[in-house]
Design a protein around this motif. Structure first.
Motif, mmCIF file in Angstrom:
data_model
loop_
_atom_site.group_PDB
_atom_site.id
_atom_site.type_symbol
_atom_site.label_atom_id
_atom_site.label_comp_id
_atom_site.label_asym_id
_atom_site.label_seq_id
_atom_site.Cartn_x
_atom_site.Cartn_y
_atom_site.Cartn_z
ATOM 1 N N ALA A 160 29.005 50.385 44.003
ATOM 2 C CA ALA A 160 28.637 49.879 42.684
ATOM 3 C C ALA A 160 28.727 48.358 42.696
ATOM 4 C CB ALA A 160 29.549 50.466 41.602
ATOM 5 N N GLN A 161 27.648 47.730 43.069
ATOM 6 C CA GLN A 161 27.521 46.278 43.086
ATOM 7 C C GLN A 161 28.514 45.627 44.054
ATOM 8 O OE1 GLN A 161 26.480 44.872 39.107
ATOM 9 N NE2 GLN A 161 27.397 42.907 39.591
ATOM 10 N N PRO A 162 28.478 45.961 45.330
ATOM 11 C CA PRO A 162 29.402 45.341 46.287
ATOM 12 C C PRO A 162 29.190 43.833 46.341
ATOM 13 C CG PRO A 162 27.629 46.490 47.436
ATOM 14 C CD PRO A 162 27.504 46.854 45.986
ATOM 15 N N SER A 163 30.300 43.086 46.244
ATOM 16 C CA SER A 163 30.188 41.632 46.068
ATOM 17 C C SER A 163 31.071 40.820 47.005
ATOM 18 C CB SER A 163 30.526 41.257 44.618
ATOM 19 O OG SER A 163 29.668 41.917 43.713
ATOM 20 N N GLY A 164 31.919 41.477 47.790
ATOM 21 C CA GLY A 164 32.775 40.762 48.717
ATOM 22 C C GLY A 164 32.990 41.574 49.969
ATOM 23 N N LEU A 165 33.061 40.898 51.132
ATOM 24 C CA LEU A 165 33.243 41.566 52.418
ATOM 25 C C LEU A 165 34.264 40.811 53.272
ATOM 26 C CD1 LEU A 165 29.546 42.237 53.534
ATOM 27 C CD2 LEU A 165 31.112 43.896 52.509
ATOM 28 N N ALA A 197 26.464 42.465 51.901
ATOM 29 C CA ALA A 197 26.707 43.243 50.679
ATOM 30 C C ALA A 197 25.554 43.003 49.716
ATOM 31 C CB ALA A 197 28.025 42.830 50.035
ATOM 32 N N MET A 198 24.740 44.030 49.515
ATOM 33 C CA MET A 198 23.598 43.937 48.611
ATOM 34 C C MET A 198 24.021 44.403 47.213
ATOM 35 S SD MET A 198 20.922 42.806 50.262
ATOM 36 C CE MET A 198 20.390 42.604 51.974
ATOM 37 N N ALA A 199 24.391 43.441 46.376
ATOM 38 C CA ALA A 199 24.842 43.794 45.027
ATOM 39 C C ALA A 199 23.728 44.446 44.220
ATOM 40 C CB ALA A 199 25.348 42.542 44.306
ATOM 41 N N GLY A 200 22.487 44.039 44.495
ATOM 42 C CA GLY A 200 21.374 44.492 43.677
ATOM 43 C C GLY A 200 20.959 45.930 43.887
ATOM 44 N N VAL A 217 35.382 46.160 51.431
ATOM 45 C CA VAL A 217 34.361 45.829 50.444
ATOM 46 C C VAL A 217 34.996 45.699 49.059
ATOM 47 C CG1 VAL A 217 32.166 46.522 49.404
ATOM 48 C CG2 VAL A 217 32.699 47.186 51.777
ATOM 49 N N ALA A 218 34.752 44.572 48.403
ATOM 50 C CA ALA A 218 35.086 44.434 46.983
ATOM 51 C C ALA A 218 33.916 45.013 46.198
ATOM 52 C CB ALA A 218 35.309 42.973 46.616
ATOM 53 N N ASP A 219 34.137 46.199 45.647
ATOM 54 C CA ASP A 219 33.080 46.947 44.956
ATOM 55 C C ASP A 219 33.238 46.668 43.464
ATOM 56 O OD1 ASP A 219 30.859 48.637 45.248
ATOM 57 O OD2 ASP A 219 32.040 50.438 44.863
ATOM 58 N N SER A 220 32.545 45.645 42.982
ATOM 59 C CA SER A 220 32.918 45.024 41.713
ATOM 60 C C SER A 220 32.771 45.926 40.497
ATOM 61 C CB SER A 220 32.119 43.734 41.514
ATOM 62 O OG SER A 220 30.735 43.982 41.459
ATOM 63 N N GLU A 221 31.649 46.633 40.354
ATOM 64 C CA GLU A 221 31.419 47.400 39.131
ATOM 65 C C GLU A 221 32.307 48.634 39.034
ATOM 66 O OE1 GLU A 221 29.057 47.139 36.139
ATOM 67 O OE2 GLU A 221 29.901 45.259 36.824
ATOM 68 N N SER A 222 32.823 49.118 40.165
ATOM 69 C CA SER A 222 33.774 50.221 40.116
ATOM 70 C C SER A 222 35.213 49.721 40.166
ATOM 71 C CB SER A 222 33.528 51.205 41.269
ATOM 72 O OG SER A 222 33.750 50.581 42.519
ATOM 73 N N SER A 223 35.384 48.394 40.141
ATOM 74 C CA SER A 223 36.721 47.776 40.167
ATOM 75 C C SER A 223 37.564 48.377 41.284
ATOM 76 C CB SER A 223 37.413 47.936 38.810
ATOM 77 O OG SER A 223 36.711 47.240 37.807
ATOM 78 N N SER A 224 36.965 48.487 42.463
ATOM 79 C CA SER A 224 37.636 49.158 43.571
ATOM 80 C C SER A 224 37.537 48.344 44.852
ATOM 81 C CB SER A 224 37.018 50.546 43.792
ATOM 82 O OG SER A 224 35.686 50.437 44.271
ATOM 83 N N HIS A 278 36.726 44.059 38.056
ATOM 84 C CA HIS A 278 35.567 43.372 38.623
ATOM 85 C C HIS A 278 35.949 42.414 39.758
ATOM 86 C CE1 HIS A 278 31.247 42.728 38.183
ATOM 87 N NE2 HIS A 278 31.438 41.444 38.362
ATOM 88 N N PRO A 279 36.549 42.933 40.846
ATOM 89 C CA PRO A 279 36.868 42.060 41.983
ATOM 90 C C PRO A 279 35.602 41.589 42.684
ATOM 91 C CG PRO A 279 37.195 44.357 42.574
ATOM 92 C CD PRO A 279 36.890 44.342 41.100
ATOM 93 N N LEU A 280 35.593 40.313 43.071
ATOM 94 C CA LEU A 280 34.392 39.720 43.658
ATOM 95 C C LEU A 280 34.564 39.244 45.091
ATOM 96 C CD1 LEU A 280 32.982 37.591 40.689
ATOM 97 C CD2 LEU A 280 32.046 39.710 41.621
ATOM 98 N N GLY A 281 35.805 39.064 45.549
ATOM 99 C CA GLY A 281 36.000 38.529 46.893
ATOM 100 C C GLY A 281 37.181 39.153 47.593
#
Length: 478
Positions: A328-333, A289-292, A342-349, A385-388
């Protein structure tokens, strides 16, 4: 006579009264900063682009100490970011090197007509606005601009304004902002993110090996020689322990002999390797997951080739196939059958990617600014903002970071309900919602229980899925 290149005509608005300042003994006034070049950095701590800018600003502050002053204007996106204590913790976690003001109601944002995070506003020694820049920037080009401004304005040296720094309180375990943790055959592997190291511990929490730390760096080798920078995601395969070395924009491996290797990335932010935040392994492929740059990359350990798997690099929430979808900033898989969750943090999804067809679908979540704390089904659900994420017993468990909760998701019915966490930051053991977390960032199945990297509590927590009892996992030997 040569015309001034950076002539300012608009007087910079003064900071409003009544705001909370971090790192300053008193509310700063722009009038105090006459004779300096000032950069106002409008940011919000959830934003990966804002995080990328911070070390660049730190470099400029060190290079031009006493001539350049940076002031962070924190104009928050998420509800949780409005709280000064949450911002204070983020300033510590992100090693912000300048004074920051909590612009919680966007008063300064409106005065300066800012439109996006991050935005830099430049103020000359006479208190006039001489320019602005939106988004990330090339450091070399920005350095040339700053040097030209300093020369044109004839700015000499003054006493640098260094922020006062609060000591981080590592509660009981001596970890510092652990971002992710996973179970291993014999115990646990922990990304001790704030200490730039990987900690290997037994099932009882006794430290066995430490790789890297305490200082950031980028170096392969044996445990004591190796260096990481803000490591996050972890995955285990027969090759060893894989690490998403976030701050180095790299994929690293600790092999079975205890040697650290760099498999991809060169320590700098690149087009493909850009703040890798989490990884998972399936059928000889690592998914990253490439958050950047808002996409998922597939890496083959056999060929050492990495390719975009899903995500267009545009930030947003749009379903589609492969690189036709937006994240939008994927942060968890994690894995859910033949799907990547995928925890897609910036879209809270929470999103899903079919591993065979690369079709991306949204399970819960509706957009970049649709967030909250609400259980329910499908479109009724709100996360913040889910992260994991992790899979267990046919369910997906979510670190709903900014709601300080652990939630359970049935991916078939799209039903979400809270199973632990009281909805406010704290460090309390107990059952279900009597327990308290503080921005938990990582979650995994370990030895039949749920393991949580409780990031802002500098702790690891264990939860029994049957009783929902949450307890701290003591880490000894650090």
């Amino acid at each position: 006579m040569v015309a001034a290149r950076y002539a300012g005509r608009v007087v910079a608005p003064e900071f409003p009264d009544g705001l909370d300042w971090i790192g300053s003994s008193h509310p700063l006034r722009l009038s105090e900063l006459r004779g300096r070049l000032v950069i106002l950095d409008f940011w919000t701590f959830c934003c990966i682009n804002c995080q990328h800018v911070l070390p660049q600003l730190r470099h400029l502050e060190e290079l031009y100490a006493g001539r350049l002053t940076v002031i962070g204007i924190h104009s928050p996106k998420f509800t949780a970011e409005h709280q000064t204590e949450a911002l204070r913790t983020a300033v510590d976690r992100l090693s912000v090197a300048h004074v920051v003001v909590n612009d919680r109601d966007f008063a300064i944002w409106r005065l300066y007509t800012v439109r996006a995070w991050p935005t830099l506003v430049f103020i000359d020694p006479n208190g006039r606005i001489v320019g602005r820049h939106e988004g990330e920037f090339d450091l070399a080009a920005m350095r040339e601009t700053v040097e030209a401004m300093l020369e044109e304005f004839g700015i000499g040296s003054a006493d640098p304004i260094y922020p006062s720094v609060d000591e981080a309180m590592a509660v009981g375990s001596h970890l510092r902002f652990p971002g992710k943790a996973i179970g291993t055959e014999d115990g646990y592997a922990i990304s001790d993110t704030g200490n730039h190291r990987i900690v290997i511990a037994s099932s009882g929490g006794q430290v066995q090996t430490i790789f890297g730390g305490p200082d950031a760096g980028f170096r392969d080798g044996e445990a004591r020689e190796a260096r990481f920078r803000d490591p996050q995601g972890l995955a285990v395969s027969r090759d060893g322990l894989w690490i998403a070395d976030t701050g180095n924009h790299a994929l690293r491996l600790i092999d079975p002999q205890g040697m650290v290797h760099t498999l991809a990335g060169d320590g700098t932010q690149g087009e493909l390797w850009n703040s890798p935040w989490d990884i998972t392994y399936c059928d000889r492929v690592l998914y990253v997951a490439m958050a950047g740059n808002h996409r998922i990359v597939a890496y083959s350990p056999n060929t050492r080739i990495a390719k975009p798997f899903a995500g267009s690099t545009r930030e947003g929430l749009r379903d589609g196939r492969g690189t036709g979808a937006d994240f939008a900033q994927p942060s968890g898989l994690c894995l859910d059958g033949n799907r990547l969750v995928v925890a897609d943090s910036e879209s809270s999804s929470i999103r899903a990617v079919d591993l065979r067809t690369q079709a991306v679908t949204t399970i819960v979540g509706e957009g970049l600014f649709e967030f909250g704390d609400r259980d329910g089904v499908g479109e009724a659900v709100r996360l913040q903002h889910p992260l994991g994420v992790t899979g267990c017993r046919g369910r997906v468990y979510i670190c709903d970071a900014y709601n300080h909760r652990i939630k359970e998701l049935d991916t078939e019915t799209r039903t979400v309900h809270t199973i632990a966490g009281g909805g406010r930051a704290g460090l309390v053991d107990g059952y279900g919602t009597d327990a308290l977390f503080s921005e938990p960032g990582g979650i995994a199945v370990a030895n039949g229980r749920i393991l949580v990297a409780d990031t802002n509590n500098h702790a690891l927590r264990l939860m029994d899925l049957d009783t929902r009892e949450v307890v701290r996992l003591p880490i000894t030997g650090l």
